[in-house]
Design a protein around this motif. Structure first.
Motif, PDB file in Angstrom:
ATOM      1  N   LYS A 216      33.427  40.879  39.744  1.00 35.87           N
ATOM      2  CA  LYS A 216      32.603  42.087  39.867  1.00 35.87           C
ATOM      3  C   LYS A 216      32.992  43.134  38.831  1.00 35.87           C
ATOM      4  N   SER A 217      34.296  43.220  38.529  1.00 39.14           N
ATOM      5  CA  SER A 217      34.738  44.202  37.536  1.00 39.14           C
ATOM      6  C   SER A 217      34.210  43.840  36.155  1.00 39.14           C
TER       7      SER A 217
ATOM      8  N   LYS B  71      44.564  43.096  35.333  1.00 35.65           N
ATOM      9  CA  LYS B  71      43.469  42.227  35.778  1.00 35.65           C
ATOM     10  C   LYS B  71      43.975  40.890  36.306  1.00 35.65           C
TER      11      LYS B  71
ATOM     12  N   SER C 240      37.190  37.413  43.282  1.00 31.31           N
ATOM     13  CA  SER C 240      35.910  38.080  43.553  1.00 31.31           C
ATOM     14  C   SER C 240      35.860  39.459  42.913  1.00 31.31           C
ATOM     15  N   ILE C 241      36.971  40.190  42.971  1.00 31.60           N
ATOM     16  CA  ILE C 241      37.017  41.528  42.376  1.00 31.60           C
ATOM     17  C   ILE C 241      36.990  41.431  40.855  1.00 31.60           C
ATOM     18  N   GLN C 242      37.669  40.444  40.305  1.00 34.40           N
ATOM     19  CA  GLN C 242      37.678  40.277  38.857  1.00 34.40           C
ATOM     20  C   GLN C 242      36.268  39.992  38.333  1.00 34.40           C
TER      21      GLN C 242
ATOM     22  N   PHE D  99      44.083  40.899  40.003  1.00 34.22           N
ATOM     23  CA  PHE D  99      42.839  41.080  40.746  1.00 34.22           C
ATOM     24  C   PHE D  99      42.491  39.783  41.491  1.00 34.22           C
TER      25      PHE D  99
ATOM     26  N   THR E 207      41.664  47.417  45.514  1.00 35.62           N
ATOM     27  CA  THR E 207      40.344  47.366  46.136  1.00 35.62           C
ATOM     28  C   THR E 207      39.291  47.308  45.030  1.00 35.62           C
ATOM     29  N   GLU E 208      38.056  47.001  45.402  1.00 35.28           N
ATOM     30  CA  GLU E 208      36.993  46.931  44.396  1.00 35.28           C
ATOM     31  C   GLU E 208      36.776  48.284  43.729  1.00 35.28           C
ATOM     32  N   LYS E 209      36.833  49.364  44.503  1.00 39.21           N
ATOM     33  CA  LYS E 209      36.635  50.702  43.923  1.00 39.21           C
ATOM     34  C   LYS E 209      37.773  51.060  42.966  1.00 39.21           C
TER      35      LYS E 209
ATOM     36  N   ALA F 285      39.580  48.887  41.249  1.00 31.78           N
ATOM     37  CA  ALA F 285      39.363  48.058  40.062  1.00 31.78           C
ATOM     38  C   ALA F 285      38.265  48.652  39.188  1.00 31.78           C
ATOM     39  N   ASN F 286      37.204  49.140  39.816  1.00 29.48           N
ATOM     40  CA  ASN F 286      36.104  49.751  39.068  1.00 29.48           C
ATOM     41  C   ASN F 286      36.565  51.012  38.336  1.00 29.48           C
TER      42      ASN F 286
END
Length: 230
Positions: free
Chosen positions: A116-117, A106, A112-114, A109, A72-74, A76-77
């Motif tokens: 943003k990360s 990575k 889109s998530i990559q 990922f 998830t984005e969180k 990945a963050n």
């Protein structure tokens, strides 16, 4: 957590660990042991090759592969943030190995998530105001010695001491304090457990010779209020 999410999580854990008991899983997901039994049956019905070792726990058949994990984005963050913290480590081998691992992570990922990360990475800074010139490049090798029970020979220099002493040690565990990595080991010179700052190890050699597991408990060790062999 839904049953589907729990099943996926259990499958990931089984793939990453050799053995898991129903009690351990029940405590992790805050469900009953009976619920875990039903989850395991669900996995078996879905064709997942789970096998039970009586009295020891569950595992997966060797070479069973699980579909690539989606972050998830969180999540990945969190990994991106962790990398910034790791980069403050004073051990070069640890930083490099983590960087290589992150490159592989990575790669799975979503695009889109990559993106943003990478954006988040440019907006994070971690400062270390207590600068010290000492660094090390031994952490990765020492971690292997811990898990494979290999003796290590070291030349060690205590804080404020110009003398360097030779030690043969049994590496047991490690911890980090103020960005410094500390190795806890059985020292044959002192005939007791000692803590060594890894950045003060001037030379080390991992031996092929194995030592017998002393069943060291880092929890019990800290309860005894140890002091570093500075």
């Amino acid at each position: 957590m839904s049953q589907l999410s729990r099943l996926i999580s259990i499958l990931t854990l089984l793939k990453s660990k050799r053995l898991l008991t129903a009690t351990e899983l029940a405590q992790k997901y805050d469900v009953s042991v009976r619920t875990i039994y039903r989850d395991i049956r669900k996995l078996e019905e879905a064709g997942v090759p789970v096998y039970t070792i009586e009295g020891r726990g569950y595992s997966l058949v060797d070479n069973y592969t699980v579909a690539p994990v989606q972050f998830t984005e969180k999540q990945a963050n969190a990994l991106i943030t962790a990398q910034h913290i790791v980069n403050q480590s004073k051990d070069v081998s640890f930083v490099n190995d983590f960087s290589d691992a992150m490159t592989k992570i990575k790669s799975v990922f979503r695009t889109s998530i990559q993106e943003k990360s990478e954006l988040l990475s440019d907006k994070i800074r971690v400062f270390n105001w207590h600068f010290e010139e000492f660094t090390s490049d031994a952490l990765s090798e020492i971690q292997l010695a811990i898990t494979n029970f290999n003796y290590i020979e070291i030349d060690y220099q205590k804080l404020g001491d110009t003398n360097i002493t030779f030690r043969k040690i049994e590496p047991c565990a490690m911890y980090s304090a103020e960005l410094k990595w500390i190795l806890v080991a059985w020292c044959h010179l002192r005939n007791d457990y000692r803590a060594f700052r890894i950045d003060r190890i001037r030379h080390f050699k991992i031996l092929s010779e194995k030592f017998e597991d002393r069943n060291f408990s880092i929890k019990d060790y800290f309860a005894s209020c140890p002091f570093e062999d500075k």
